[in-house]
Enzyme design. Sequence first.
Site, mmCIF file in Angstrom:
data_model
loop_
_atom_site.group_PDB
_atom_site.id
_atom_site.type_symbol
_atom_site.label_atom_id
_atom_site.label_comp_id
_atom_site.label_asym_id
_atom_site.label_seq_id
_atom_site.Cartn_x
_atom_site.Cartn_y
_atom_site.Cartn_z
ATOM 1 N N SER A 57 0.832 -1.197 0.000
ATOM 2 C CA SER A 57 0.000 0.000 0.000
ATOM 3 C C SER A 57 0.869 1.251 0.000
ATOM 4 O O SER A 57 1.775 1.387 0.810
ATOM 5 C CB SER A 57 -0.890 -0.019 1.237
ATOM 6 N N GLY A 58 0.594 2.148 -0.928
ATOM 7 C CA GLY A 58 1.349 3.394 -0.997
ATOM 8 C C GLY A 58 2.572 3.294 -1.877
ATOM 9 O O GLY A 58 3.323 4.250 -2.002
ATOM 10 N N THR A 105 -1.585 2.411 -8.085
ATOM 11 C CA THR A 105 -2.675 3.094 -8.773
ATOM 12 C C THR A 105 -2.118 4.187 -9.680
ATOM 13 O O THR A 105 -2.566 4.340 -10.818
ATOM 14 C CB THR A 105 -3.646 3.679 -7.737
ATOM 15 N N ASN A 140 -1.210 5.434 3.152
ATOM 16 C CA ASN A 140 -1.416 6.110 1.866
ATOM 17 C C ASN A 140 -2.659 6.992 1.992
ATOM 18 O O ASN A 140 -3.692 6.539 2.457
ATOM 19 C CB ASN A 140 -1.625 5.027 0.789
ATOM 20 N N SER A 200 -5.510 5.464 -0.546
ATOM 21 C CA SER A 200 -5.287 4.024 -0.657
ATOM 22 C C SER A 200 -6.491 3.337 -1.299
ATOM 23 O O SER A 200 -7.635 3.577 -0.913
ATOM 24 C CB SER A 200 -5.059 3.470 0.744
ATOM 25 N N SER A 201 -6.206 2.490 -2.294
ATOM 26 C CA SER A 201 -7.315 1.757 -2.925
ATOM 27 C C SER A 201 -7.725 0.660 -1.966
ATOM 28 O O SER A 201 -6.900 -0.159 -1.589
ATOM 29 C CB SER A 201 -6.858 1.135 -4.244
ATOM 30 N N GLY A 222 -0.825 -5.341 -2.724
ATOM 31 C CA GLY A 222 0.328 -6.219 -2.668
ATOM 32 C C GLY A 222 0.303 -7.010 -1.371
ATOM 33 O O GLY A 222 -0.656 -6.932 -0.588
ATOM 34 N N GLU A 271 0.575 -8.161 2.253
ATOM 35 C CA GLU A 271 0.423 -7.375 3.475
ATOM 36 C C GLU A 271 0.901 -8.166 4.682
ATOM 37 O O GLU A 271 0.456 -9.288 4.899
ATOM 38 C CB GLU A 271 -1.043 -6.941 3.650
HETATM 39 N N1 LIG Z 1 5.177 8.029 -10.079
HETATM 40 C C1 LIG Z 1 4.838 8.820 -9.068
HETATM 41 N N2 LIG Z 1 5.199 10.102 -9.074
HETATM 42 C C2 LIG Z 1 4.870 10.903 -8.048
HETATM 43 N N3 LIG Z 1 4.169 10.510 -6.978
HETATM 44 C C3 LIG Z 1 3.781 9.217 -6.913
HETATM 45 C C4 LIG Z 1 4.095 8.306 -7.969
HETATM 46 N N4 LIG Z 1 3.564 7.119 -7.628
HETATM 47 C C5 LIG Z 1 2.966 7.281 -6.422
HETATM 48 N N5 LIG Z 1 3.080 8.550 -6.001
HETATM 49 C C6 LIG Z 1 2.579 9.110 -4.711
HETATM 50 O O1 LIG Z 1 2.301 8.068 -3.840
HETATM 51 C C7 LIG Z 1 0.949 8.049 -3.408
HETATM 52 C C8 LIG Z 1 0.449 6.644 -3.283
HETATM 53 O O2 LIG Z 1 0.382 6.043 -4.537
HETATM 54 P P1 LIG Z 1 -0.783 5.026 -4.945
HETATM 55 O O3 LIG Z 1 -2.064 5.506 -4.473
HETATM 56 O O4 LIG Z 1 -0.600 4.722 -6.353
HETATM 57 O O5 LIG Z 1 -0.386 3.791 -4.103
HETATM 58 P P2 LIG Z 1 -0.981 2.338 -4.169
HETATM 59 O O6 LIG Z 1 0.151 1.417 -4.404
HETATM 60 O O7 LIG Z 1 -2.081 2.299 -5.140
HETATM 61 O O8 LIG Z 1 -1.521 2.136 -2.724
HETATM 62 P P3 LIG Z 1 -2.778 1.323 -2.227
HETATM 63 O O9 LIG Z 1 -2.426 -0.102 -2.277
HETATM 64 O O10 LIG Z 1 -2.964 1.821 -0.863
HETATM 65 O O11 LIG Z 1 -3.861 1.698 -3.131
HETATM 66 C C9 LIG Z 1 0.235 8.818 -4.468
HETATM 67 O O12 LIG Z 1 -0.898 9.446 -3.922
HETATM 68 C C10 LIG Z 1 1.274 9.831 -4.911
HETATM 69 O O13 LIG Z 1 1.270 10.926 -4.052
HETATM 70 MG MG LIG Z 2 -4.061 2.136 -5.051
#
Ligand SMILES: Nc1ncnc2c1ncn2[C@@H]1O[C@H](COP(=O)(O)OP(=O)(O)OP(=O)(O)O)[C@@H](O)[C@H]1O
Ligand SMILES: [Mg+2]
Length: 1107
Positions: A110-111, A115, A160, A163-164, A390, A392
């Site tokens: 997560s984070g 996404t 995050n 977070s999704s 991913g 956990e």
């Molecule tokens: N390529 C990137 N460039 C800049 N910031 C990023 C990038 N990827 C992620 N981030 C930052 O990290 C934060 C978390 O990313 P994201 O929501 O994609 O995580 P996630 O893996 O989908 O988490 P979760 O499993 O909780 O959904 C985003 O809100 C953004 O601020």
């Molecule tokens: Mg996500």
Amino acid sequence: MAKMEVKTSLLDNMIGVGDMVLLEPLNEETFINNLKKRFDHNEIYTYIGSVVISVNPYRSLPIYSPEKVEDYRNRNFYELSPHIFALSDEAYRSLRDQDKDQCILITGESGAGKTEASKLVMSYVAAVCGKGAEVNQVKEQLLQSNPVLEAFGNAKTVRNDNSSRFGKYMDIEFDFKGDPLGGVISNYLLEKSRVVKQPRGERNFHVFYQLLSGASEELLNKLTLERDFSRYNYLSLDSAKVNGVDDAANFRTVRNAMQIVGFMDHEAESVLEVVAAVLKLGNIEFKPESRVNGLDESKIKDKNELKEICELTGIDQSVLERAFSFRTVEAKQEKVSTTLNVAQAYYARDALAKNLYSRLFSWLVNRINESIKAQTKVRKKVMGVLDIYGFEIFEDNSFEQFIINYCNEKLQQIFIELTLKEEQEEYIREGIEWTHIDYFNNAIICDLIENNTNGILAMLDEECLRPGTVTDETFLEKLNQVCATHQHFESRMSKSSRFLNDTSLPHSCFRIQHYAGKVLYQVEGFVDKNNDLLYRDLSQAMWKAGHTLIKSLFPEGNPAKINLKRPPTAGSQFKASVATLMKNLQTKNPNYIRCIKPNDKKAAHIFTEALVCHQIRYLGLLENVRVRRAGYAFRQAYEPCLERYKMLCKQTWPHWKGPARAGVEVLFNELEIPVEEYSFGRSKIFIRNPRTLFKLEDLRKQRLEDLATLIQKIYRGWKCRTHFLLMRKSQIVVAAWYRRYAQQKRYQQIKSSALVIQSYIRGWKARKILRELKHQKRCEEAATTIAAYWRGTQARRELKRLKEEARRKHAVAVIWAYWLGLKVRREYRKFFRANAGKKIYEFTLQRIVQKYFLEMKNKMPSLSPVDKNWPPRPYLFLDSTHKELKRIFHLWRCKKYRDQFTDQQKLIYEEKLEASELFKDKKALYPSSVGQPFQGAYLEINKNPKYKKLKDAIEEKIIIAEVVNKINRANGKSTSRIFLLTNNNLLLADQKSGQIKSEVPLVDVTKVSMSSQNDGFFAVHLKEGSEAASKGDFLFSSDHLIEMATKLYRTTLSQTKQKLNIEISDEFLVQFRQDKVCVKFIQGNQKNGSVPTCKRKNNRLLEVAVP
Ligand SMILES: Nc1ncnc2c1ncn2[C@@H]1O[C@H](COP(=O)(O)OP(=O)(O)OP(=O)(O)O)[C@@H](O)[C@H]1O
Ligand SMILES: [Mg+2]
């Protein structure tokens, strides 16, 4: 100039190594160091072969601009530095050009940026695929589905801010050209427990906060909501606001996205109503109430909230209230109702809220799918993007983590399967011998979880469905019995346990050795979460809702479709959907993005090695590199390889004529690379060790420097020579120009001197000739003058002689003529004097008269008898003729005029003439009558049926028929009467009835009297003693007096051959019966109007006032 194409490679300007496969030596430490080094230089992407590792930068980097998209577009995967765009481009092109369906698997904790990565992939594909109005709309809908799903499925967590809380797999469908047609989204396991309870520092799903902050007052009122978050039990208070997140603005974005995706206004409203209902459900509270049987029963504390929910959702309040207090269990035909205690009521409330929300979420996904569904039935190419939680590993891991980790095990498995398969296929394709690769296969762990007979999920299901008391402990016991011997299962309770003394393993837990590490699961809640129960009373209450969306979310509440079978458990549902997903992924070409989170603080520039190390381990990245490197670490097609290293060998530099493979062979032989270090495939060279590649790279670098010096040297030489040549060429040009100029100048001088000499000589010659010519001319002139004088003298002499002779001849002729004239005059004098004078006079007179008549002919006036014009007389002696001519002309034109008359017109003119004779200059009324035509029969008796009787009574011709005023003899008042004159009689008749009142034969009329003034009064005097005269004379007034008197006169004359006496006087006598009355006309008063008035003054006098 055409742009020079520069061939680049991943190997250029590398920071660390761009591809972990090239890492030397390969271990955890070097791996992390390489990642860190790259991360510190803003290189967040690194490859493992074709897998992309992405380290979350936690700040926006300038590497996603449209220019970058263009850079990566249509470039080879290893041509530029690692980037998510390179992977997207590779996947898209292979889909478009090679017709291979693709899937992009994005994993990470997560984070870690999954996404974001999925959005980057989608936006890259959107940017490079086809364009056009329709395609753009599809793209827009696909992209805009993200904000909607994120609002409802994402939440702020400690890891995050966005977070999704659900897994998402999206198939994007393309046509044969690679233009997007639509998509299908699948969602996995929404974390619905978040709806009712959030861990410390976390929030509920975004949509609740967005609605309360962003909705207008009007909408809030409609949903009976308040803006204050603290009013709602379901919204944890400690982190309601997230830094840098504008919930209100996001609400507008979501509404807008819903509109773009195709939600109708009423649908969006229904969705918000459900959200509001969920929020309000949390505010329902219960209190215990003792019952007679000593048990506690729950009662709703404050029914107001319940009432509002029911109004919002159209549910009968009593039905919902009952569903919160009772639970009905149906078995076969029996129904048993039990009351709920307070704890159960809360459980029921929360279960309802969770179910309502999670079903709404699934409905949203389906609704979006409906909108983005491809419209055509043609065969589609598919690119799937999987963004799923991913691995956990928390302190407290429960059912959810178990399920998620299971999913990741499965993903790892297909990763291993597909990567190895691909590697193997490539070796076969390239004809390289396959050597076995040792790697850890996690199939055994998958089996531990999903095996249908003794897998953990199957055991859980069995426990849930078993009759009797079922608790989490009984479930753990069962696991201990069945799985104790499994080498990846650890528990302290099993009898022969290897872990009896392992204090890190509590009694209420079991541990699984996942491929990514050991995870300790708390059994508490497993059974309950797997059951995922919603009391039937509640689902039935929901089904009865008037709100169509809510009703459709609870189809099982329909009593007609009652199903006593248990619904599938959460575990088995998830297992089934994971199986479907795996099947789907296996048919596609996989592309991997492994996301790594560099720190726990959501901060930029911080790289916590321990955290990264942990992730590298459970993502199995080292394993990944090993698999990739098992055979050969590096491979490259022959052409780019030769192109890159050809400068290292004389035979291949600068150009190699033969096939690329032979070139590479020559090159490697020349460089004396040990044979066991490489293999020749069909189209690629395979290099076993990264060391070899780096050696090549070093040599290349060295050689490039030499080459650069060489190029520099040659360039300098070339530059100097070109400069020299240019100078020499310029010098020649300058000299040539100068010579030409000097020569030109000299020539001009010679030319002008020659001209001067020439002109002098010509002048001298000309003057000489002129002199001679002048002399000659003067001689000629002298001779001519002398000759002229001589001829003049002769001519004058001759003229003189001729003149003399002519004078003499003329004198003779004159004398002769005089003599003859004298003789003739003497003879004729006597005849001339007698006749000539008279003749000339007559002739002249005749000419004058002739001229007069001819002129008159042209000056004749018009033929109108009233035209008074007549030309003036020209000569006095013609005066009488002129007058006579005028008279004759007038008579003639009058005759001409008369000749046009018909007999009737003649009669009229005769009458007019008669009137003129009788009244002209006598009666003042006359002039006004001249212009009036005499019509006689003013009253058309024949045509008016009213007078039929009157007409029948008269046989003779009617001369006058007119309405007159008959003056009453007694008082001077007047009455209307019809006045008729026939050939022999004068008749008076009633105007209305047409009845004859009096009839007077014309012979009895003796006289007519009238005044000389401008009035229409007249008296008709009758013969004394006649029958008609018994009442006396008549006194009338008429508008047509002149006409009537004239006609009476003429008729009397023609009938009796006697002239009627017409007296014109301003005072005359009339006989009224016995009396003689004087009718006197006086000048009347103007103010009585223009009508004359008549008044009987006394016996003897009747006065008529004429205005
Ligand atoms: N390529 C990137 N460039 C800049 N910031 C990023 C990038 N990827 C992620 N981030 C930052 O990290 C934060 C978390 O990313 P994201 O929501 O994609 O995580 P996630 O893996 O989908 O988490 P979760 O499993 O909780 O959904 C985003 O809100 C953004 O601020
Ligand atoms: Mg996500």
